[in-house]
Every structure is written in structure tokens, then in C-alpha cells.
Design a protein around this motif. Structure first.
Motif, PDB file in Angstrom:
ATOM      1  N   GLN A  88      43.147   9.293   8.379  1.00  0.00           N
ATOM      2  CA  GLN A  88      41.470   9.603   8.849  1.00  0.00           C
ATOM      3  C   GLN A  88      41.285  11.967   8.668  1.00  0.00           C
ATOM      4  N   LYS A  89      39.899  12.020   8.693  1.00  0.00           N
ATOM      5  CA  LYS A  89      39.486  13.070   8.831  1.00  0.00           C
ATOM      6  C   LYS A  89      39.643  13.726   9.636  1.00  0.00           C
ATOM      7  N   PHE A  90      39.901  14.880  10.558  1.00  0.00           N
ATOM      8  CA  PHE A  90      40.147  14.814  11.949  1.00  0.00           C
ATOM      9  C   PHE A  90      39.802  16.193  11.965  1.00  0.00           C
ATOM     10  N   SER A  91      38.925  16.371  12.848  1.00  0.00           N
ATOM     11  CA  SER A  91      37.724  18.222  13.004  1.00  0.00           C
ATOM     12  C   SER A  91      38.981  19.220  13.478  1.00  0.00           C
ATOM     13  N   ASN A  92      40.126  18.732  14.237  1.00  0.00           N
ATOM     14  CA  ASN A  92      40.844  19.508  14.803  1.00  0.00           C
ATOM     15  C   ASN A  92      42.314  18.946  15.478  1.00  0.00           C
ATOM     16  N   ILE A  93      43.196  19.920  14.767  1.00  0.00           N
ATOM     17  CA  ILE A  93      45.061  19.241  14.837  1.00  0.00           C
ATOM     18  C   ILE A  93      45.301  20.192  16.174  1.00  0.00           C
ATOM     19  N   ASP A  94      45.873  19.931  17.172  1.00  0.00           N
ATOM     20  CA  ASP A  94      47.338  20.779  17.610  1.00  0.00           C
ATOM     21  C   ASP A  94      48.616  20.715  16.823  1.00  0.00           C
ATOM     22  N   PHE A  95      49.022  21.771  16.572  1.00  0.00           N
ATOM     23  CA  PHE A  95      51.004  21.686  16.578  1.00  0.00           C
ATOM     24  C   PHE A  95      51.312  22.409  17.056  1.00  0.00           C
TER      25      PHE A  95
END
Length: 215
Positions: A81-88
Motif C-alpha cells: 500500500q501507499k504510506f505517508s510516513n515510514i520509520d526506519f
């Protein structure tokens, strides 16, 4: 039998007070539950598997690896899906003995392949093509055909709907059927990518090769 009206009145007041306190706490719990549920629905989050140093790996950890000062450790992650924020997050079981920097890039996984020798003649290229037959869409690569499992995978792998050929009058039985192409699959040999710098790359044997001639 006699009753102490004052005692009964005090007990009733205590019961009423406990009732309202319990009711208030119940509303508070219900409020936070609704907020939490709404947040998960409106702003969904999900954890995904990672691939470290190996394009077919689905593990999310590294064991007993060594990396030199000038060596690059590359990996990718795919999302459905498309996500507005990703934590790495990088987690180390022991204190690392090296230092460096992390570069994050949004792209197709094929762009992270090592770069191979440039191709200077179109005769070296055996480009894939897309074929539809019935409700199925296949990617034809050489003498093999790869069924694509769903529209999400088709879009995620960067394919163009307008590039699909009709297989109505084609004999697809001559192509060897392979496993389903899914969101976690690698791009088969013969895939051509166009970068945002108008450079074309050809995928072959796990490497990207620049098409170094006018197209």
C-alpha cells in the motif's frame, strides 16, 4: 425495627458517587478505544520484511557479517500500500565497531542491483513483453512466461497497462510457465527501466546494464 436515615442517606450518596466515577472511567476507556481504532483505520501502519545484501532474501536480520570501510550494505523493502510516513530503525545486538551513513531512496528494487557492463548495441537486448489471455496477464521473458498474481503487483513492479498485447491469437503453451509474480518477486531478465534522468537500464542476471546507444 428502626433504621438510621442518616446512615442510609450516606450509603446512597457513596453508591451514587461510585456509580458516576465508574461511568466516567468507562466513557474515558471507550473514548480512547474509539480514537485508537480510528487512528488504525485512517492512518494504518504495518511492518514489512527486509532483504539484506541478497535480492531473494526475505529475512529481517543479519548474522555474522563483515563489512569493510568502503563497502556498501544495500537492502530493500516492498509495501503493498501507499504510506505517508515510514520509520526506519537499525537495531544492533552488540555495539557496532564501524560508523557510516544511511541513504534512503524510493525506487524499484531493480535500481539497487549492481551495475553491469553497458550495452552498446540493440542486438544484445532481449526485451520482455506483456500478454493478456482471458483474465490473466503474463510477462514473457525469453522462453518463459510469468503469470502476474494481481493488479497491485502489476502497478508495484512498474508495468504499463497500455503495453499489454492481446494473446488471443498467440500460442502461449510454447512458453515454460514459472511461479506467480508477486509483490516480493524480482524483475525477470529482459526488463527495461527508464530513470528520471532519461537513462535506460536492462536487467540481466541480477544486474542493471545501461543501454548506451540512442533509442
Amino acid at each position: 425495627m428502626t433504621f438510621n436515615s442518616r446512615t442510609i442517606s450516606l450509603k446512597n450518596k457513596n453508591d451514587i458517587r461510585l456509580y458516576f466515577i465508574g461511568k466516567f472511567l468507562l466513557y474515558i476507556i471507550l473514548f480512547f478505544f474509539v480514537i485508537s481504532l480510528a487512528q488504525k483505520i485512517i492512518f494504518p501502519s504495518k511492518s514489512f520484511t527486509y532483504s539484506f545484501n541478497h535480492r531473494n532474501s526475505l529475512k529481517n536480520n543479519l548474522n555474522d557479517f563483515n563489512i569493510s570501510d568502503n563497502e556498501i550494505l544495500s537492502f530493500y523493502v516492498s509495501t503493498l500500500q501507499k504510506f505517508s510516513n515510514i520509520d526506519f530503525i537499525l537495531e544492533f545486538k552488540e555495539t557496532p565497531t564501524f560508523s557510516g551513513k544511511v541513504n534512503v531512496q524510493k525506487s524499484y528494487k531493480a535500481f539497487f542491483y549492481p551495475e553491469g557492463k553497458p550495452i552498446r548495441n540493440w542486438s544484445e537486448v532481449k526485451e520482455n513483453f506483456l500478454v493478456s489471455q482471458g483474465e490473466s496477464v503474463y510477462l514473457i521473458s525469453g522462453d518463459k512466461k510469468y503469470p502476474i498474481n494481481n493488479p497491485e503487483t502489476f502497478v508495484a513492479m512498474g508495468f504499463n497497462w497500455k503495453a499489454i498485447r492481446s494473446g488471443k491469437n498467440m500460442d502461449l503453451s510454447k512458453y515454460e510457465k514459472q511461479k506467480l509474480l508477486t509483490i516480493k518477486s524480482v524483475h525477470p531478465d529482459g526488463t527495461i527501466f527508464l530513470t528520471n534522468k532519461n537513462h535506460y537500464f536492462y536487467i540481466e542476471n541480477g544486474k542493471k546494464r545501461l543501454l548506451d546507444f540512442p533509442l
